[in-house]
Design a protein around this motif. Structure first.
Motif, PDB file in Angstrom:
ATOM      1  N   THR A  60      -8.110   0.875  -6.215  1.00  0.00           N
ATOM      2  CA  THR A  60      -8.898  -0.056  -5.404  1.00  0.00           C
ATOM      3  C   THR A  60      -8.087  -1.257  -4.926  1.00  0.00           C
ATOM      4  O   THR A  60      -8.651  -2.198  -4.375  1.00  0.00           O
ATOM      5  CB  THR A  60     -10.110  -0.564  -6.205  1.00  0.00           C
ATOM      6  N   GLY A  61      -6.770  -1.209  -5.151  1.00  0.00           N
ATOM      7  CA  GLY A  61      -5.925  -2.301  -4.686  1.00  0.00           C
ATOM      8  C   GLY A  61      -4.678  -2.435  -5.518  1.00  0.00           C
ATOM      9  O   GLY A  61      -4.329  -1.535  -6.297  1.00  0.00           O
ATOM     10  N   VAL A  62      -3.998  -3.576  -5.347  1.00  0.00           N
ATOM     11  CA  VAL A  62      -2.769  -3.830  -6.097  1.00  0.00           C
ATOM     12  C   VAL A  62      -2.766  -5.278  -6.563  1.00  0.00           C
ATOM     13  O   VAL A  62      -3.436  -6.144  -5.986  1.00  0.00           O
ATOM     14  CB  VAL A  62      -1.509  -3.562  -5.237  1.00  0.00           C
TER      15      VAL A  62
ATOM     16  N   VAL B 284      -4.925  -7.745  -4.320  1.00  0.00           N
ATOM     17  CA  VAL B 284      -5.229  -7.354  -2.942  1.00  0.00           C
ATOM     18  C   VAL B 284      -6.093  -6.111  -2.981  1.00  0.00           C
ATOM     19  O   VAL B 284      -5.680  -5.064  -3.499  1.00  0.00           O
ATOM     20  CB  VAL B 284      -3.939  -7.076  -2.143  1.00  0.00           C
ATOM     21  N   ALA B 285      -7.281  -6.202  -2.448  1.00  0.00           N
ATOM     22  CA  ALA B 285      -8.190  -5.056  -2.434  1.00  0.00           C
ATOM     23  C   ALA B 285      -7.782  -4.062  -1.360  1.00  0.00           C
ATOM     24  O   ALA B 285      -7.239  -4.432  -0.308  1.00  0.00           O
ATOM     25  CB  ALA B 285      -9.621  -5.535  -2.187  1.00  0.00           C
ATOM     26  N   ALA B 286      -8.032  -2.799  -1.613  1.00  0.00           N
ATOM     27  CA  ALA B 286      -7.689  -1.750  -0.646  1.00  0.00           C
ATOM     28  C   ALA B 286      -8.589  -0.545  -0.861  1.00  0.00           C
ATOM     29  O   ALA B 286      -9.072  -0.296  -1.971  1.00  0.00           O
ATOM     30  CB  ALA B 286      -6.227  -1.344  -0.789  1.00  0.00           C
ATOM     31  N   ASP B 287      -8.797   0.196   0.221  1.00  0.00           N
ATOM     32  CA  ASP B 287      -9.521   1.462   0.122  1.00  0.00           C
ATOM     33  C   ASP B 287      -8.579   2.600  -0.261  1.00  0.00           C
ATOM     34  O   ASP B 287      -9.000   3.580  -0.883  1.00  0.00           O
ATOM     35  CB  ASP B 287     -10.190   1.782   1.458  1.00  0.00           C
ATOM     36  N   ARG B 288      -7.316   2.448   0.121  1.00  0.00           N
ATOM     37  CA  ARG B 288      -6.283   3.430  -0.223  1.00  0.00           C
ATOM     38  C   ARG B 288      -4.990   2.687  -0.546  1.00  0.00           C
ATOM     39  O   ARG B 288      -4.713   1.635   0.027  1.00  0.00           O
ATOM     40  CB  ARG B 288      -5.996   4.377   0.945  1.00  0.00           C
ATOM     41  N   VAL B 289      -4.212   3.281  -1.451  1.00  0.00           N
ATOM     42  CA  VAL B 289      -2.892   2.737  -1.786  1.00  0.00           C
ATOM     43  C   VAL B 289      -1.857   3.836  -1.576  1.00  0.00           C
ATOM     44  O   VAL B 289      -2.025   4.961  -2.075  1.00  0.00           O
ATOM     45  CB  VAL B 289      -2.833   2.237  -3.241  1.00  0.00           C
TER      46      VAL B 289
END
Length: 509
Positions: A266-268, A276-281
């Motif tokens: 869900t982030g790094v 840092v939120a993300a939908d994909r890494v």
């Protein structure tokens, strides 16, 4: 539109970022170093310019496709791409010297026959025919499609080896690069030529599967290319294409953790504690340590977070590169070969030392002499790069100044066979070791991963581009289909396809 975080700004990571941005995703790249390109670096001093990573490009179609799919300007509009002809010069231990033309099987056969005699060219040509069959059998599943859950088809050896009758042992087929050299090529110079391709990619000829025959086949079929101004210009062009597609880059930002929730990335988290939120890494580095657990898919080979050498049997990093950059007095002679390989006088001893973690007494060296005014301060100077495949940092302490300088002397002495009078022309030199590579890129021991290979029960494959952690994808040299500039570009295409098209993605077209 998904928020996508990319860890690292290597060539594969940037290739994925550009493709994902074109597909409408919001992409941010976090890079621990101060610049992009990963191992595709540059060193400049007093008007001399050197590549510190790859010096030539093979399979330029990979980057042509990237530029076609991500913008209106083709690759050739963004960089000056030149075919190198002759493709290479080879100096063997017995003094035999041969120039091999670029992208001409017939020309290579003719050159080898003239230089080596005894039907050497014909035997090499027959070998290239079998290598072509290997390429056609393995190209799509190995390079252009996501790694299948069932690795079985890629575990089988695709090289159609010739039966060889050995005394008291019956008929056998060559299973390794070294056995092809001994049984099919039947000339120590041809064997050294083939071994040199394996060594250049950090592969042990004694263990690398016969399918490594595709490496010389690719070069001698599709050619060797140089980018005007140096290979760093290719990295610049890819970076600029990313910026044009509104990819955001954050340099000096080390990712320390992949954030996970409910079995998905869900982030790094960055070194300064920022999450840092993300939908994909998408990660261009080994995800295991960042995830805090093993994230391999079922069927992936190789110990997670440890051995980066396919086929490796221990926790040792793969071989690395030792490079000497030379600023020379005197102009480049007309007709000098761009690339010369000076083969070791004892290839088996070199392999034994290298893959046991020792310094080879006399390694095979590659000498690059680009005919490019952008690399030198004037016509009365020349920029020359010497490289050798060596044991990684840790196996040898390359941080020891005395060790590195003595070994640089060994490489320069060997390169005299390619550039007579070399030592007397040196104004200054810069030495780059695996320790420097490790510090710059974070690669364990400064290792440079080899391309993936079929056969050997799948031991020379890399982990899949997907992982067991939903939303986390691998790209670059430590992921399918392995190391090398072309393969990095392929991995970027595969990751982008998997994210954009999902389970329906069947491979690059």
């Amino acid at each position: 539109m998904a928020r996508i975080v990319v860890i690292g700004a290597g060539m594969g990571a940037m290739a994925a970022a550009a493709r994902l941005a074109v597909a409408g995703h919001r992409v941010t790249v976090y890079e621990r170093a101060a610049t992009y390109g990963g191992s595709v670096g540059r060193f400049a001093r007093e008007g001399f310019v050197f590549d510190t990573g790859p010096g030539l490009l093979h399979l330029p179609a990979v980057y042509r496709d990237l530029f076609v799919k991500t913008g209106k300007e083709p690759l050739e509009a963004c960089v000056e791409l030149r075919q190198v002809d002759p493709a290479s010069r080879h100096v063997f231990a017995d003094g035999t010297d041969v120039l091999l033309p670029n992208a001409s099987r017939a020309g290579v056969v003719s050159a080898l026959d003239a230089a080596l005699g005894g039907g050497a060219g014909e035997r090499w040509g027959d070998f290239l025919g079998r290598a072509r069959d290997t390429w056609e059998r393995s190209r799509r599943p190995l390079l252009e499609e996501p790694l299948p859950a069932d690795r079985g088809p890629l575990a089988h050896e695709p090289y159609p080896a010739v039966r060889h009758r050995r005394l008291l042992r019956g008929a056998r087929r060559a299973a390794t690069v070294a056995e092809i050299g001994a049984w099919e090529l039947a000339d120590p110079r041809l064997a050294a030529l083939l071994d040199g391709y394996a060594l250049a990619y950090g592969l042990d000829p004694r263990r690398a599967p016969a399918s490594a025959a595709v490496l010389p086949y690719l070069e001698q079929t599709f050619g060797s290319w140089y980018v005007g101004g140096g290979m760093r210009e290719l990295a610049r062009a890819v970076h600029e294409r990313c910026l044009a597609r509104r990819v955001e880059f954050v340099f000096g930002a080390a990712v320390t953790r992949i954030v996970e929730k409910d079995g998905a990335a869900t982030g790094v988290e960055l070194a300064d504690g920022t999450v840092v939120a993300a939908d994909r890494v998408v990660t261009g580095v080994d995800p295991g340590p960042l995830a805090g657990r093993e994230v391999r898919e079922a069927g992936d080979t190789g110990p997670e977070g440890r051995d980066v050498r396919p086929g490796g049997r221990d926790a040792s990093p793969a071989p690395a590169r030792f490079t000497v950059l030379l600023a020379l007095r005197g102009g480049r002679p007309a007709g000098a070969a761009h690339r010369t390989v000076v083969h070791s006088p004892d290839g088996p001893a070199e392999a034994a030392d290298l893959f046991a973690g020792r310094r080879a007494a006399r390694p095979t060296v590659t000498v690059l002499r680009p005919d490019d005014p952008a690399t030198r301060p004037g016509g009365d100077h020349e920029a020359v790069t010497i490289t050798a495949t060596v044991a990684p940092q840790g196996s040898v302490d390359w941080t020891d100044d005395a060790v590195r300088e003595r070994y640089a002397d060994v490489l320069v002495a060997a390169a005299e066979a390619a550039v007579p009078g070399l030592a007397g022309r040196v104004e200054w030199r810069e030495v780059r070791t695996p320790a420097d590579t490790a510090e710059l890129t974070g690669a364990p021991g400064g290792s440079v991963p080899a391309p993936a290979l079929a056969g050997a029960d799948g031991a020379f494959l890399y982990p899949a581009n997907g992982t067991a952690l939903a939303g986390l994808h691998r790209v670059g040299g430590l992921a399918h289909p392995g190391g090398g500039l072309a393969h990095a570009g392929m991995s970027g295409a595969l990751v982008a396809g998997l994210i954009v098209e999902g389970a329906d993605f069947r491979g690059s077209r």
